[in-house]
Design a protein around this motif. Sequence first.
Motif, PDB file in Angstrom:
ATOM      1  N   THR A 193       8.925 114.030  30.167  1.00  0.00           N
ATOM      2  CA  THR A 193       9.468 113.090  31.148  1.00  0.00           C
ATOM      3  C   THR A 193      10.049 111.868  30.462  1.00  0.00           C
ATOM      4  OG1 THR A 193       7.791 113.789  32.747  1.00  0.00           O
ATOM      5  CG2 THR A 193       8.965 111.748  33.225  1.00  0.00           C
ATOM      6  N   VAL A 194      11.210 111.440  30.933  1.00  0.00           N
ATOM      7  CA  VAL A 194      11.835 110.183  30.520  1.00  0.00           C
ATOM      8  C   VAL A 194      11.802 109.237  31.707  1.00  0.00           C
ATOM      9  CG1 VAL A 194      13.970 109.050  29.780  1.00  0.00           C
ATOM     10  CG2 VAL A 194      13.346 111.299  28.837  1.00  0.00           C
ATOM     11  N   CYS A 195      11.269 108.041  31.495  1.00  0.00           N
ATOM     12  CA  CYS A 195      11.283 107.007  32.528  1.00  0.00           C
ATOM     13  C   CYS A 195      12.159 105.857  32.052  1.00  0.00           C
ATOM     14  CB  CYS A 195       9.877 106.500  32.823  1.00  0.00           C
ATOM     15  SG  CYS A 195       9.835 105.181  34.077  1.00  0.00           S
ATOM     16  N   VAL A 196      13.210 105.560  32.800  1.00  0.00           N
ATOM     17  CA  VAL A 196      14.072 104.416  32.502  1.00  0.00           C
ATOM     18  C   VAL A 196      13.552 103.229  33.305  1.00  0.00           C
ATOM     19  CG1 VAL A 196      16.403 103.481  32.575  1.00  0.00           C
ATOM     20  CG2 VAL A 196      16.045 105.904  32.055  1.00  0.00           C
ATOM     21  N   ALA A 197      13.111 102.199  32.617  1.00  0.00           N
ATOM     22  CA  ALA A 197      12.525 101.044  33.295  1.00  0.00           C
ATOM     23  C   ALA A 197      13.066  99.734  32.741  1.00  0.00           C
ATOM     24  CB  ALA A 197      11.004 101.076  33.167  1.00  0.00           C
ATOM     25  N   GLY A 198      14.167  99.803  32.018  1.00  0.00           N
ATOM     26  CA  GLY A 198      14.760  98.602  31.451  1.00  0.00           C
ATOM     27  C   GLY A 198      16.267  98.710  31.409  1.00  0.00           C
ATOM     28  N   SER A 199      16.886  97.588  31.139  1.00  0.00           N
ATOM     29  CA  SER A 199      18.352  97.558  31.144  1.00  0.00           C
ATOM     30  C   SER A 199      18.869  96.682  30.015  1.00  0.00           C
ATOM     31  CB  SER A 199      18.864  97.031  32.488  1.00  0.00           C
ATOM     32  OG  SER A 199      18.345  95.727  32.741  1.00  0.00           O
ATOM     33  N   LEU A 200      18.259  96.809  28.835  1.00  0.00           N
ATOM     34  CA  LEU A 200      18.712  96.012  27.701  1.00  0.00           C
ATOM     35  C   LEU A 200      20.164  96.293  27.357  1.00  0.00           C
ATOM     36  CD1 LEU A 200      15.570  96.359  25.388  1.00  0.00           C
ATOM     37  CD2 LEU A 200      16.187  94.414  26.832  1.00  0.00           C
ATOM     38  N   SER A 201      20.652  97.487  27.719  1.00  0.00           N
ATOM     39  CA  SER A 201      22.054  97.833  27.434  1.00  0.00           C
ATOM     40  C   SER A 201      22.893  97.930  28.695  1.00  0.00           C
ATOM     41  CB  SER A 201      22.109  99.177  26.688  1.00  0.00           C
ATOM     42  OG  SER A 201      21.589 100.226  27.492  1.00  0.00           O
ATOM     43  N   GLY A 202      22.392  97.408  29.808  1.00  0.00           N
ATOM     44  CA  GLY A 202      23.178  97.435  31.045  1.00  0.00           C
ATOM     45  C   GLY A 202      22.558  98.313  32.111  1.00  0.00           C
ATOM     46  N   TRP A 203      23.245  98.408  33.243  1.00  0.00           N
ATOM     47  CA  TRP A 203      22.684  99.050  34.431  1.00  0.00           C
ATOM     48  C   TRP A 203      23.135 100.495  34.622  1.00  0.00           C
ATOM     49  CZ3 TRP A 203      19.013  96.024  36.181  1.00  0.00           C
ATOM     50  CH2 TRP A 203      19.157  94.636  36.118  1.00  0.00           C
ATOM     51  N   SER A 204      24.347 100.844  34.213  1.00  0.00           N
ATOM     52  CA  SER A 204      24.942 102.118  34.616  1.00  0.00           C
ATOM     53  C   SER A 204      25.200 103.033  33.426  1.00  0.00           C
ATOM     54  CB  SER A 204      26.270 101.869  35.349  1.00  0.00           C
ATOM     55  OG  SER A 204      26.070 101.055  36.489  1.00  0.00           O
TER      56      SER A 204
END
Length: 316
Positions: free
Chosen positions: A229-240
């Motif tokens: 499983t991969v959980c994306v919980a940050g946006s250090l490189s942007g939103w999209s």
Amino acid sequence: MRAAVCVGAGGPEVLEVREVPVPAVRDGWSLVRVLGAGLNRSELRTRQGHSPNVRFPRVLGIECVGVVAESTDAALPEGTTVAAVMGEMGREFDGGYAEYALLPNALLMPLTTALPWDVLAALPETYLTAQGALDALGIGRTRLLIRGGTSSVGLAAASIAAGHGAEIAATTRRPDKAPALTAAGVTHVVVDDGGPLELPWPDGPDHVLDLVGARTAVDSLKLVRRGGTVCVAGSLSGWSIADFQPVAMIPSGTRLTAFHSDDLKGRADVLQRIVGEVEAGVYRPNVDRVFGLAEIVEAHRYMEADQASGKLVVIP
């Protein structure tokens, strides 16, 4: 009262410390004397003009801790220690970069603690995000890769996961930040120099907590073991994620999920448990640097330059 007012979209210099009126209490809202506020990259993006529906001037700050100064809610008597996170703080209404903040009662999380204000201020957004993301992954005695490990959430996640017996690898672009990772419980420090990551597990980690976000999410799906499983919980490189094609980019059987800290807003029970673990020395607060309100421009420059290894805090 003094407040750091964002007068428009732009660089750190658009934050101006001004004398403004103390907000008047109204039904459903309480006045909080702010005694600490964590800094977050989402505030940086709001300041740059990337947050929708934000009207300037605006007092930024998506979290704060302090004491109730005035309330119409009998459950929130004057002097109660509280924390508040998200719920459009610093976006739809003024947030924590001030000596006082008028906040919805539903956001306020009463706490019992003897932690210093700078330490308490480092916990709400950071540790609630880390806890929620690890819950989404189902963390235990597993192999965990944290991308963006020296971010405040990354260090908090390492501290929590280590307590669950996980074997942890974490990435950093700066080798000099490795000591902060090992102190947080990371076993394998992985330097991310832009090339392929050298991981300690040939078949990949069981879970990836991706705090870099848009730029690395697809690569994380390739790194995690099949069925992981991969959980994306940050946006250090942007939103999209540009040109994201789920069928082509998510390996069969691999799971992609996300966590947003709004999901735990108002959860005093979760935050009180985290505070207890910090008081017991199980979790580390990971405070990198504390600024005064008059130093808010310097604080944003420091944050924007990625100089921190851990949480930045403002004490009004």
